[in-house]
Scaffold this motif. Structure first.
Motif, PDB file in Angstrom:
ATOM      1  N   ALA A  34       0.652  -1.129   0.248  1.00 25.46           N
ATOM      2  CA  ALA A  34      -0.044   0.056   0.096  1.00 25.46           C
ATOM      3  C   ALA A  34       0.936   1.337   0.159  1.00 25.46           C
ATOM      4  O   ALA A  34       0.407   2.326  -0.021  1.00 25.46           O
ATOM      5  N   GLY A  35       2.099   1.153   0.024  1.00 25.88           N
ATOM      6  CA  GLY A  35       3.077   2.426   0.052  1.00 25.88           C
ATOM      7  C   GLY A  35       3.103   3.012   1.419  1.00 25.88           C
ATOM      8  O   GLY A  35       3.590   4.121   1.463  1.00 25.88           O
ATOM      9  N   ASP A  36       2.870   2.509   2.513  1.00 30.85           N
ATOM     10  CA  ASP A  36       2.508   3.137   3.925  1.00 30.85           C
ATOM     11  C   ASP A  36       3.646   2.662   4.754  1.00 30.85           C
ATOM     12  O   ASP A  36       3.841   1.889   5.443  1.00 30.85           O
ATOM     13  N   ALA A  37       4.697   3.639   4.542  1.00 32.19           N
ATOM     14  CA  ALA A  37       6.023   3.647   5.267  1.00 32.19           C
ATOM     15  C   ALA A  37       5.787   3.491   6.789  1.00 32.19           C
ATOM     16  O   ALA A  37       6.454   2.946   7.659  1.00 32.19           O
ATOM     17  N   ALA A  38       4.671   4.580   7.265  1.00 29.50           N
ATOM     18  CA  ALA A  38       4.520   4.840   8.379  1.00 29.50           C
ATOM     19  C   ALA A  38       3.752   3.512   9.156  1.00 29.50           C
ATOM     20  O   ALA A  38       4.263   2.943  10.132  1.00 29.50           O
ATOM     21  N   GLY A  39       3.085   2.786   8.504  1.00 31.93           N
ATOM     22  CA  GLY A  39       2.313   1.664   8.849  1.00 31.93           C
ATOM     23  C   GLY A  39       3.324   0.339   9.046  1.00 31.93           C
ATOM     24  O   GLY A  39       3.353  -0.423   9.939  1.00 31.93           O
ATOM     25  N   VAL A  40       4.611   0.286   7.985  1.00 31.61           N
ATOM     26  CA  VAL A  40       5.398  -0.711   8.088  1.00 31.61           C
ATOM     27  C   VAL A  40       6.182  -0.284   9.557  1.00 31.61           C
ATOM     28  O   VAL A  40       6.546  -1.212  10.322  1.00 31.61           O
ATOM     29  N   ALA A  41       6.558   0.940   9.775  1.00 31.18           N
ATOM     30  CA  ALA A  41       7.233   1.501  10.942  1.00 31.18           C
ATOM     31  C   ALA A  41       6.583   1.017  12.115  1.00 31.18           C
ATOM     32  O   ALA A  41       7.341   0.708  13.243  1.00 31.18           O
ATOM     33  N   LYS A  70      11.856   5.692   1.513  1.00 32.51           N
ATOM     34  CA  LYS A  70      12.832   5.708   0.168  1.00 32.51           C
ATOM     35  C   LYS A  70      12.703   4.316  -0.559  1.00 32.51           C
ATOM     36  O   LYS A  70      12.384   4.366  -1.661  1.00 32.51           O
ATOM     37  N   VAL A  71      12.513   3.050   0.094  1.00 27.87           N
ATOM     38  CA  VAL A  71      12.298   1.891  -0.512  1.00 27.87           C
ATOM     39  C   VAL A  71      10.770   1.644  -1.180  1.00 27.87           C
ATOM     40  O   VAL A  71      10.832   1.501  -2.459  1.00 27.87           O
ATOM     41  N   LEU A  72       9.888   2.271  -0.325  1.00 28.91           N
ATOM     42  CA  LEU A  72       8.387   2.262  -1.156  1.00 28.91           C
ATOM     43  C   LEU A  72       8.172   3.227  -2.185  1.00 28.91           C
ATOM     44  O   LEU A  72       7.295   3.064  -2.697  1.00 28.91           O
ATOM     45  N   ALA A  73       8.934   4.199  -2.134  1.00 30.60           N
ATOM     46  CA  ALA A  73       8.791   5.201  -3.265  1.00 30.60           C
ATOM     47  C   ALA A  73       8.999   4.769  -4.669  1.00 30.60           C
ATOM     48  O   ALA A  73       8.496   5.086  -5.715  1.00 30.60           O
ATOM     49  N   HIS A  74       9.716   3.394  -4.669  1.00 26.62           N
ATOM     50  CA  HIS A  74      10.128   2.752  -5.949  1.00 26.62           C
ATOM     51  C   HIS A  74       8.837   1.851  -6.389  1.00 26.62           C
ATOM     52  O   HIS A  74       8.803   1.239  -7.330  1.00 26.62           O
TER      53      HIS A  74
END
Length: 132
Positions: A34-41, A70-74
Motif C-alpha cells: 500500500a506504500g505505507d512506510a509509517a504503517g510498516v514502521a 525511500k524503498v517504497l517510493a520505487h
C-alpha cells in the motif's frame, strides 16, 4: 482491531495490531504494497534494529520509517511468504520465512507488548550464503 495510540492510517483509523507473531509478516506485506512506510514502521518497537540496507543497520522506528519511505517510493511489490514455525519463549519469539526471492532466509525477533500484541525488536530481512 484497535491500534496503538499514534499509529493510525491517514484517514484516522487505527492500524491493525499483530496479535500473533506470525501476523507481522502479513501486515508488513499489506502495508508495504500500500506504500505505507509509517504503517510498516509501526510494526517495530521504538528502539528496534533492522539489518538493512545489506551490510548496515537501521536503528529506531523513525529511522526505519525513513528507510521504508525511500524503498517504497520505487513501488516494489511484496508477495506473501509462508512463515516457518515460530519459536516462542515467554514474551519473545523468533519468526522466519523462506523468501521467494532467493535472499537465503528472513528472521525476526519479536516481543509481546503489554496489550498482548507483538512488535519486531530485531529484523534480519536477508541472510545470504557467505562466499567460501
Amino acid at each position: 482491531m484497535p491500534g496503538t495510540p499514534g499509529h493510525r492510517y491517514e484517514d484516522g483509523s487505527a492500524y491493525e495490531k499483530a496479535m500473533r507473531p506470525e501476523d507481522i509478516t502479513r501486515l508488513f506485506v499489506e502495508r508495504s504494497n500500500a506504500g505505507d512506510a509509517a504503517g510498516v514502521a509501526a510494526l517495530y518497537e521504538e528502539d528496534a534494529v533492522m539489518a538493512y540496507p545489506p551490510g548496515d543497520r537501521t536503528v529506531g522506528r523513525e529511522a526505519i520509517r525513513a528507510l521504508w519511505e525511500k524503498v517504497l517510493a520505487h513501488r516494489p511489490r511484496f508477495e506473501p511468504e509462508q512463515p516457518l514455525p515460530t519459536l516462542v519463549s515467554g514474551d519473545i519469539a523468533l519468526t522466519s520465512t523462506p523468501p521467494g526471492d532467493g535472499a537465503g532466509a528472513r528472521a525476526q525477533v519479536v516481543r509481546r507488548q503489554p496489550d498482548g500484541s507483538w512488535l519486531r525488536l530485531l529484523d534480519q530481512p536477508e541472510f545470504v550464503t557467505p562466499a567460501r
